[in-house]
Design an enzyme around this catalytic site. Structure first.
Site, short mmCIF file in Angstrom:
data_model
loop_
_atom_site.label_atom_id
_atom_site.label_comp_id
_atom_site.label_asym_id
_atom_site.label_seq_id
_atom_site.Cartn_x
_atom_site.Cartn_y
_atom_site.Cartn_z
N GLY A 75 -6.17 3.90 7.88
CA GLY A 75 -4.74 4.07 8.14
C GLY A 75 -4.46 4.79 9.44
N GLU B 4 -4.47 10.66 3.53
CA GLU B 4 -4.74 11.71 4.52
C GLU B 4 -3.74 12.84 4.41
OE1 GLU B 4 -1.62 9.41 5.72
OE2 GLU B 4 -3.53 8.50 6.29
N ASP C 159 0.82 -1.21 0.00
CA ASP C 159 0.00 0.00 0.00
C ASP C 159 0.85 1.27 0.00
OD1 ASP C 159 -2.34 -1.41 -0.10
OD2 ASP C 159 -2.90 -1.11 1.99
N ASP D 24 -1.08 17.44 19.81
CA ASP D 24 0.03 17.05 18.93
C ASP D 24 -0.28 17.32 17.46
OD1 ASP D 24 1.51 16.29 21.08
OD2 ASP D 24 1.27 14.13 20.79
#
Length: 267
Positions: free
Chosen positions: A165, A125, A52, A153
């Site tokens: 993911g 993303e 992937d 964060d």
């Protein structure tokens, strides 16, 4: 597969073992009247061999081409969400294509514009994360509404296929790729009397616009993650994210749906 799509470009990270495994595949392609090209610009089928991660790099490094089909081939015996075929089973791959057991699926992508200047596309993303041992402060706007002020964060904005993911590791939802949407998830948010966030991931319609305004408080150089690559851009003021009109067209087995792959990978 359309008759005019006969030019193959193989994207992979060369090593001796993989080079040897690819030789019979190259010959098989030539026997079936496909041409193997050395430049991806001359291809109309781009074949990513690896996993992937390699598939994501192949799409990005070839420019998210809208006039190409992308095919994912696993080089190892491991589950993959983008790679339906195995390099160790050439016959199965050819049989599926010749017997019309494959179909073209269109995966949504997002576009992220940094400081109203540079626009990037993401299949999985886009993330904004602190590079310092210090929290990052981000004002989150949905369309023109100041929704929340985040401290923590960082934030992840994931596509439906990317929901399995990085997003999933933060307890985000797994989303059907047939839904035109994107998801926002938090990384270690700090909630107190001054900073208050929703505390969970949320999903936005593809008609929405998300703006992440980074407060300039000394943490001005966050890492912008685009799929599995990171970019360090000086003086990040804002990141605007939308669902793109473009898609990534992939060749998939008809009997291997997105939810088949999710089940095989995680259950």
């Amino acid at each position: 597969m359309a008759e005019q799509r006969r030019n193959l470009y193989f994207y992979y990270h060369p090593n001796q073992e993989l080079d040897e495994k690819l030789k019979p595949l190259y010959q098989l392609a030539r026997d079936k009247d496909f041409s193997i090209v050395e430049d991806s610009k001359n291809a109309n089928i781009i074949v990513a061999v690896g996993g992937d991660g390699t598939f994501l790099q192949a799409v990005r490094n070839t420019g998210f081409r809208q006039d190409c089909l992308y095919v994912g081939i696993r080089s190892q015996n491991e589950a993959g969400l983008y790679c339906d075929f195995s390099i160790d089973n050439h016959d199965e791959m050819v049989e599926a294509m010749e017997n019309a057991e494959v179909e073209v699926r269109r995966f949504p992508i997002i576009e992220a514009t940094v400081n109203n200047e540079s626009t990037f596309y993401c299949l999985n993303e886009c993330s904004v994360r602190s590079t310092l041992i210090k929290s990052i402060d981000v004002d989150v706007y949905i369309d023109d509404l100041l929704f929340e002020t985040f401290r923590g964060d960082g934030l992840i904005v994931a596509t439906p296929t990317g929901s399995t993911g990085y997003n999933k590791s933060t307890k985000g939802a797994v989303v059907d790729p047939k839904l035109p949407c994107f998801q926002v998830s938090e990384l270690a948010s700090l909630n107190n009397n001054r900073f208050r966030t929703l505390g969970s991931s949320f999903i936005l319609s593809g008609e929405r616009t998300l703006k992440l305004h980074v407060r300039q408080d000394g943490n001005d150089y966050p890492i912008i993650g685009m799929d599995n690559e990171a970019f360090s851009i000086r003086n990040i003021y804002d990141v605007t994210v939308r669902l793109s009109d473009q898609v990534v067209k992939t060749v998939k087995l008809k009997n291997n749906s997105y939810w088949d792959r999710v089940k095989r990978t995680f259950l």
